[in-house]
Design a protein around this motif. Structure first.
Motif, PDB file in Angstrom:
ATOM      1  N   GLU A 205     -29.973  29.016  15.419  1.00  0.00           N
ATOM      2  CA  GLU A 205     -29.815  29.918  14.278  1.00  0.00           C
ATOM      3  C   GLU A 205     -31.005  29.867  13.326  1.00  0.00           C
ATOM      4  N   GLY A 206     -31.854  28.863  13.494  1.00  0.00           N
ATOM      5  CA  GLY A 206     -32.948  28.687  12.548  1.00  0.00           C
ATOM      6  C   GLY A 206     -32.445  28.207  11.201  1.00  0.00           C
ATOM      7  N   SER A 207     -31.317  27.509  11.216  1.00  0.00           N
ATOM      8  CA  SER A 207     -30.700  27.021   9.985  1.00  0.00           C
ATOM      9  C   SER A 207     -31.546  25.922   9.342  1.00  0.00           C
ATOM     10  N   ARG A 208     -31.434  25.811   8.032  1.00  0.00           N
ATOM     11  CA  ARG A 208     -32.131  24.749   7.314  1.00  0.00           C
ATOM     12  C   ARG A 208     -31.250  23.515   7.174  1.00  0.00           C
ATOM     13  N   ASN A 209     -30.118  23.491   7.859  1.00  0.00           N
ATOM     14  CA  ASN A 209     -29.204  22.353   7.803  1.00  0.00           C
ATOM     15  C   ASN A 209     -29.935  21.087   8.249  1.00  0.00           C
ATOM     16  N   PRO A 210     -30.039  20.082   7.364  1.00  0.00           N
ATOM     17  CA  PRO A 210     -30.803  18.873   7.688  1.00  0.00           C
ATOM     18  C   PRO A 210     -29.980  17.765   8.341  1.00  0.00           C
ATOM     19  N   MET A 211     -28.718  18.039   8.691  1.00  0.00           N
ATOM     20  CA  MET A 211     -27.849  16.975   9.191  1.00  0.00           C
ATOM     21  C   MET A 211     -28.386  16.361  10.482  1.00  0.00           C
ATOM     22  N   THR A 212     -28.256  15.033  10.568  1.00  0.00           N
ATOM     23  CA  THR A 212     -28.642  14.301  11.772  1.00  0.00           C
ATOM     24  C   THR A 212     -27.488  14.344  12.767  1.00  0.00           C
ATOM     25  N   LEU A 213     -27.738  13.896  13.986  1.00  0.00           N
ATOM     26  CA  LEU A 213     -26.667  13.841  14.986  1.00  0.00           C
ATOM     27  C   LEU A 213     -25.519  12.951  14.508  1.00  0.00           C
ATOM     28  N   ALA A 214     -25.840  11.835  13.863  1.00  0.00           N
ATOM     29  CA  ALA A 214     -24.795  10.935  13.354  1.00  0.00           C
ATOM     30  C   ALA A 214     -23.955  11.632  12.283  1.00  0.00           C
ATOM     31  N   GLN A 215     -24.597  12.389  11.406  1.00  0.00           N
ATOM     32  CA  GLN A 215     -23.865  13.114  10.368  1.00  0.00           C
ATOM     33  C   GLN A 215     -23.003  14.219  10.969  1.00  0.00           C
ATOM     34  N   LEU A 216     -23.526  14.897  11.965  1.00  0.00           N
ATOM     35  CA  LEU A 216     -22.741  15.937  12.635  1.00  0.00           C
ATOM     36  C   LEU A 216     -21.538  15.321  13.339  1.00  0.00           C
ATOM     37  N   GLU A 217     -21.737  14.165  13.956  1.00  0.00           N
ATOM     38  CA  GLU A 217     -20.632  13.474  14.622  1.00  0.00           C
ATOM     39  C   GLU A 217     -19.547  13.113  13.606  1.00  0.00           C
ATOM     40  N   ASP A 218     -19.949  12.624  12.424  1.00  0.00           N
ATOM     41  CA  ASP A 218     -18.979  12.302  11.370  1.00  0.00           C
ATOM     42  C   ASP A 218     -18.226  13.547  10.918  1.00  0.00           C
ATOM     43  N   ARG A 219     -18.928  14.676  10.846  1.00  0.00           N
ATOM     44  CA  ARG A 219     -18.267  15.921  10.433  1.00  0.00           C
ATOM     45  C   ARG A 219     -17.222  16.339  11.472  1.00  0.00           C
ATOM     46  N   PHE A 220     -17.570  16.228  12.751  1.00  0.00           N
ATOM     47  CA  PHE A 220     -16.589  16.563  13.790  1.00  0.00           C
ATOM     48  C   PHE A 220     -15.401  15.611  13.751  1.00  0.00           C
ATOM     49  N   LEU A 221     -15.650  14.340  13.494  1.00  0.00           N
ATOM     50  CA  LEU A 221     -14.554  13.373  13.381  1.00  0.00           C
ATOM     51  C   LEU A 221     -13.626  13.783  12.239  1.00  0.00           C
ATOM     52  N   GLY A 222     -14.210  14.225  11.127  1.00  0.00           N
ATOM     53  CA  GLY A 222     -13.399  14.697  10.004  1.00  0.00           C
ATOM     54  C   GLY A 222     -12.546  15.893  10.382  1.00  0.00           C
ATOM     55  N   TRP A 223     -13.139  16.830  11.124  1.00  0.00           N
ATOM     56  CA  TRP A 223     -12.370  17.993  11.564  1.00  0.00           C
ATOM     57  C   TRP A 223     -11.241  17.586  12.501  1.00  0.00           C
ATOM     58  N   LEU A 224     -11.523  16.656  13.431  1.00  0.00           N
ATOM     59  CA  LEU A 224     -10.485  16.203  14.365  1.00  0.00           C
ATOM     60  C   LEU A 224      -9.343  15.500  13.630  1.00  0.00           C
ATOM     61  N   SER A 225      -9.637  14.926  12.480  1.00  0.00           N
ATOM     62  CA  SER A 225      -8.641  14.180  11.702  1.00  0.00           C
ATOM     63  C   SER A 225      -7.937  15.057  10.676  1.00  0.00           C
ATOM     64  N   SER A 226      -8.202  16.351  10.691  1.00  0.00           N
ATOM     65  CA  SER A 226      -7.631  17.256   9.687  1.00  0.00           C
ATOM     66  C   SER A 226      -6.840  18.369  10.381  1.00  0.00           C
ATOM     67  N   ASP A 227      -6.656  19.466   9.656  1.00  0.00           N
ATOM     68  CA  ASP A 227      -5.895  20.589  10.216  1.00  0.00           C
ATOM     69  C   ASP A 227      -6.768  21.569  10.995  1.00  0.00           C
ATOM     70  N   TRP A 228      -8.014  21.194  11.271  1.00  0.00           N
ATOM     71  CA  TRP A 228      -8.885  22.002  12.113  1.00  0.00           C
ATOM     72  C   TRP A 228      -8.634  21.653  13.571  1.00  0.00           C
ATOM     73  N   GLU A 229      -8.850  22.619  14.442  1.00  0.00           N
ATOM     74  CA  GLU A 229      -8.738  22.399  15.882  1.00  0.00           C
ATOM     75  C   GLU A 229     -10.119  22.599  16.490  1.00  0.00           C
ATOM     76  N   ILE A 230     -10.403  21.851  17.530  1.00  0.00           N
ATOM     77  CA  ILE A 230     -11.659  22.006  18.254  1.00  0.00           C
ATOM     78  C   ILE A 230     -11.315  22.127  19.728  1.00  0.00           C
ATOM     79  N   SER A 231     -11.774  23.198  20.347  1.00  0.00           N
ATOM     80  CA  SER A 231     -11.547  23.410  21.769  1.00  0.00           C
ATOM     81  C   SER A 231     -12.880  23.479  22.495  1.00  0.00           C
ATOM     82  N   LEU A 232     -12.895  22.935  23.704  1.00  0.00           N
ATOM     83  CA  LEU A 232     -14.060  23.004  24.575  1.00  0.00           C
ATOM     84  C   LEU A 232     -13.767  23.991  25.691  1.00  0.00           C
TER      85      LEU A 232
END
Length: 109
Positions: free
Chosen positions: A27-54
């Protein structure tokens, strides 16, 4: 050719964060998150009312979606889906579109 949709688990965090990093770069996003930070964000989503499907085809991961399902404000008997994030790693978009149209996805809970 089999197409599957399955719920993500904690075991998928590294894969999800890597695909999310690819999405950010695509996307050319300016999001500076590292892989570790992105992993933490996904963990937060998995622990909340968000769903993640593959999405998988023939044992290969094609992409993922992060979403919420909620009751409609005006018609509570109906549901709405809020899509937060979607990413496809399919290198052949025509194959991805064809798979969705011709194969009934099976949800694995």
């Amino acid at each position: 050719m089999e197409f599957w949709i399955r719920k993500a688990t904690i075991d998928d965090l590294k894969l999800l964060s890597q695909m999310n990093k690819e999405l950010i770069e695509d996307e050319g996003s300016r999001n500076p998150m590292t892989l570790a930070q992105l992993e933490d964000r996904f963990l937060g989503w998995l622990s909340s009312d968000w769903e993640i499907s593959l999405f998988e085809k023939d044992s290969a991961i094609l992409g993922y979606a992060v979403y919420q399902i909620s009751a409609d404000v005006f018609y509570p008997e109906e549901s709405n889906v809020y899509l937060r994030q979607y990413h496809s790693t399919a290198t052949e978009p025509w194959l991805w579109k064809r798979s969705i149209k011709t194969i009934s996805p099976r949800l694995i809970s």
